[in-house]
Design a protein around this motif. Sequence first.
Motif, PDB file in Angstrom:
ATOM      1  N   TYR A 252     -43.634  -2.777  21.016  1.00 33.00           N
ATOM      2  CA  TYR A 252     -45.522  -2.192  21.160  1.00 33.00           C
ATOM      3  C   TYR A 252     -46.782  -3.445  20.686  1.00 33.00           C
ATOM      4  CZ  TYR A 252     -43.413   2.761  22.188  1.00 33.00           C
ATOM      5  OH  TYR A 252     -43.298   3.266  22.341  1.00 33.00           O
ATOM      6  N   TRP A 253     -47.657  -2.914  21.780  1.00 30.52           N
ATOM      7  CA  TRP A 253     -48.322  -4.280  21.864  1.00 30.52           C
ATOM      8  C   TRP A 253     -49.551  -3.754  21.755  1.00 30.52           C
ATOM      9  CZ3 TRP A 253     -47.660  -9.522  21.324  1.00 30.52           C
ATOM     10  CH2 TRP A 253     -46.242  -9.905  21.518  1.00 30.52           C
ATOM     11  N   GLY A 254     -50.522  -4.000  20.925  1.00 31.88           N
ATOM     12  CA  GLY A 254     -52.018  -3.964  20.838  1.00 31.88           C
ATOM     13  C   GLY A 254     -52.719  -4.963  21.664  1.00 31.88           C
ATOM     14  N   GLN A 255     -54.390  -4.239  21.630  1.00 30.12           N
ATOM     15  CA  GLN A 255     -55.060  -4.576  22.326  1.00 30.12           C
ATOM     16  C   GLN A 255     -55.401  -5.827  22.499  1.00 30.12           C
ATOM     17  OE1 GLN A 255     -56.122  -3.085  19.978  1.00 30.12           O
ATOM     18  NE2 GLN A 255     -57.734  -3.393  19.978  1.00 30.12           N
ATOM     19  N   GLY A 256     -55.276  -6.807  21.233  1.00 27.91           N
ATOM     20  CA  GLY A 256     -55.801  -7.984  21.484  1.00 27.91           C
ATOM     21  C   GLY A 256     -57.216  -7.743  20.780  1.00 27.91           C
TER      22      GLY A 256
ATOM     23  N   PRO B 135     -60.724 -24.419  13.690  1.00 25.27           N
ATOM     24  CA  PRO B 135     -61.786 -23.870  15.112  1.00 25.27           C
ATOM     25  C   PRO B 135     -60.406 -24.577  16.018  1.00 25.27           C
ATOM     26  CG  PRO B 135     -62.692 -25.819  13.972  1.00 25.27           C
ATOM     27  CD  PRO B 135     -61.651 -25.811  12.781  1.00 25.27           C
ATOM     28  N   GLU B 136     -59.309 -24.713  15.502  1.00 26.31           N
ATOM     29  CA  GLU B 136     -57.454 -24.340  16.422  1.00 26.31           C
ATOM     30  C   GLU B 136     -57.676 -23.183  16.345  1.00 26.31           C
ATOM     31  OE1 GLU B 136     -58.878 -27.301  14.583  1.00 26.31           O
ATOM     32  OE2 GLU B 136     -56.407 -28.062  13.600  1.00 26.31           O
ATOM     33  N   ASP B 137     -58.090 -22.349  15.271  1.00 27.52           N
ATOM     34  CA  ASP B 137     -57.399 -20.774  15.434  1.00 27.52           C
ATOM     35  C   ASP B 137     -58.212 -20.390  15.816  1.00 27.52           C
ATOM     36  OD1 ASP B 137     -57.134 -21.754  12.095  1.00 27.52           O
ATOM     37  OD2 ASP B 137     -55.553 -21.705  13.167  1.00 27.52           O
ATOM     38  N   THR B 138     -58.835 -20.480  17.071  1.00 29.50           N
ATOM     39  CA  THR B 138     -59.957 -19.179  17.652  1.00 29.50           C
ATOM     40  C   THR B 138     -58.895 -19.279  18.180  1.00 29.50           C
ATOM     41  OG1 THR B 138     -61.786 -20.646  17.152  1.00 29.50           O
ATOM     42  CG2 THR B 138     -61.781 -19.428  19.795  1.00 29.50           C
ATOM     43  N   ALA B 139     -58.652 -18.033  18.898  1.00 26.11           N
ATOM     44  CA  ALA B 139     -57.747 -17.485  19.746  1.00 26.11           C
ATOM     45  C   ALA B 139     -58.085 -15.864  19.868  1.00 26.11           C
ATOM     46  CB  ALA B 139     -56.263 -17.914  19.713  1.00 26.11           C
ATOM     47  N   VAL B 140     -56.999 -15.452  21.280  1.00 28.90           N
ATOM     48  CA  VAL B 140     -57.460 -13.614  21.040  1.00 28.90           C
ATOM     49  C   VAL B 140     -55.993 -13.271  19.831  1.00 28.90           C
ATOM     50  CG1 VAL B 140     -57.320 -11.137  22.104  1.00 28.90           C
ATOM     51  CG2 VAL B 140     -58.239 -13.476  22.995  1.00 28.90           C
ATOM     52  N   TYR B 141     -56.012 -12.405  19.619  1.00 31.72           N
ATOM     53  CA  TYR B 141     -54.750 -12.364  18.343  1.00 31.72           C
ATOM     54  C   TYR B 141     -54.383 -11.071  18.518  1.00 31.72           C
ATOM     55  CZ  TYR B 141     -55.389 -16.470  15.414  1.00 31.72           C
ATOM     56  OH  TYR B 141     -55.783 -17.881  14.785  1.00 31.72           O
ATOM     57  N   TYR B 142     -53.305 -10.988  19.313  1.00 38.93           N
ATOM     58  CA  TYR B 142     -52.227  -9.870  19.384  1.00 38.93           C
ATOM     59  C   TYR B 142     -51.958  -9.279  18.303  1.00 38.93           C
ATOM     60  CZ  TYR B 142     -53.799 -10.862  24.160  1.00 38.93           C
ATOM     61  OH  TYR B 142     -54.723 -11.261  24.901  1.00 38.93           O
ATOM     62  N   CYS B 143     -51.147  -7.814  18.248  1.00 41.93           N
ATOM     63  CA  CYS B 143     -49.933  -7.438  17.185  1.00 41.93           C
ATOM     64  C   CYS B 143     -49.158  -6.440  17.747  1.00 41.93           C
ATOM     65  CB  CYS B 143     -50.702  -6.223  15.876  1.00 41.93           C
ATOM     66  SG  CYS B 143     -51.732  -4.909  16.655  1.00 41.93           S
TER      67      CYS B 143
ATOM     68  N   ALA C  53     -54.878 -19.010  23.100  1.00 37.46           N
ATOM     69  CA  ALA C  53     -55.988 -19.709  22.924  1.00 37.46           C
ATOM     70  C   ALA C  53     -56.176 -20.101  24.454  1.00 37.46           C
ATOM     71  CB  ALA C  53     -56.019 -20.657  22.271  1.00 37.46           C
ATOM     72  N   PRO C  54     -57.436 -20.758  24.833  1.00 38.06           N
ATOM     73  CA  PRO C  54     -57.917 -20.399  26.095  1.00 38.06           C
ATOM     74  C   PRO C  54     -56.855 -21.443  26.936  1.00 38.06           C
ATOM     75  CG  PRO C  54     -59.650 -19.837  24.699  1.00 38.06           C
ATOM     76  CD  PRO C  54     -58.479 -19.999  23.048  1.00 38.06           C
ATOM     77  N   GLY C  55     -55.908 -21.371  28.055  1.00 43.33           N
ATOM     78  CA  GLY C  55     -55.887 -22.649  28.438  1.00 43.33           C
ATOM     79  C   GLY C  55     -54.154 -22.598  27.954  1.00 43.33           C
ATOM     80  N   LYS C  56     -54.199 -21.707  26.852  1.00 43.16           N
ATOM     81  CA  LYS C  56     -52.687 -21.552  26.523  1.00 43.16           C
ATOM     82  C   LYS C  56     -52.041 -20.989  26.039  1.00 43.16           C
ATOM     83  CE  LYS C  56     -54.220 -25.210  23.008  1.00 43.16           C
ATOM     84  NZ  LYS C  56     -53.892 -25.918  21.275  1.00 43.16           N
ATOM     85  N   GLN C  57     -50.443 -20.709  25.776  1.00 36.31           N
ATOM     86  CA  GLN C  57     -49.680 -19.712  26.333  1.00 36.31           C
ATOM     87  C   GLN C  57     -49.422 -18.955  24.763  1.00 36.31           C
ATOM     88  OE1 GLN C  57     -44.979 -21.846  26.950  1.00 36.31           O
ATOM     89  NE2 GLN C  57     -45.748 -21.336  29.243  1.00 36.31           N
ATOM     90  N   ARG C  58     -49.469 -18.008  24.673  1.00 37.71           N
ATOM     91  CA  ARG C  58     -49.327 -16.787  23.790  1.00 37.71           C
ATOM     92  C   ARG C  58     -48.208 -17.668  22.575  1.00 37.71           C
ATOM     93  NH1 ARG C  58     -49.752 -10.572  24.072  1.00 37.71           N
ATOM     94  NH2 ARG C  58     -51.189 -10.912  25.919  1.00 37.71           N
ATOM     95  N   GLU C  59     -48.766 -17.653  21.163  1.00 36.99           N
ATOM     96  CA  GLU C  59     -48.309 -17.894  20.700  1.00 36.99           C
ATOM     97  C   GLU C  59     -47.352 -16.763  19.660  1.00 36.99           C
ATOM     98  OE1 GLU C  59     -48.190 -21.432  18.808  1.00 36.99           O
ATOM     99  OE2 GLU C  59     -50.398 -20.705  17.835  1.00 36.99           O
ATOM    100  N   LEU C  60     -45.560 -17.041  18.434  1.00 41.20           N
ATOM    101  CA  LEU C  60     -46.319 -16.169  17.784  1.00 41.20           C
ATOM    102  C   LEU C  60     -46.480 -16.559  16.446  1.00 41.20           C
ATOM    103  CD1 LEU C  60     -44.224 -13.616  15.827  1.00 41.20           C
ATOM    104  CD2 LEU C  60     -42.707 -15.359  15.990  1.00 41.20           C
TER     105      LEU C  60
END
Length: 119
Positions: free
Chosen positions: A108-112, A85-93, A38-45
């Motif tokens: 490997y990572w997807g593009q988001g 609304p708090e689920d709003t984020a860029v999701y990466y596989c 999410a904006p301003g937050k760390q990536r989380e699993l």
Amino acid sequence: QLQASGGGLAQPGGSLRLSCTASGNIFGINRMGWYRQAPGKQRELVAHITSSGRATYVSSVKGRFTISRDDGKKTSYLQMSSLKPEDTAVYYCEADIRSMDSTSWPRYWGQGTLVTVSS
């Protein structure tokens, strides 16, 4: 190597399904998972699933999100329901993939893909 799709705009309480497909000269796929940032937050699993189908979720999505995989299609899915609304984020596989010409299982990572939950 990994192509994510399915993001978009959803209303609170709505649903979206994300897909992540692996391509290439693949021997096998071990763990598959989804992260979000999410904006301003760390990536989380968010969730991951083992090759045997055992799934693990972050507590904030338990009961709302379901991860699954189709090994024949080399694809993982993240079914998201009761979106907030708090689920709003860029999701990466991500996925641990072994190529035909290798004995290692690099991640490997997807593009988001962007998920926006808003009314």
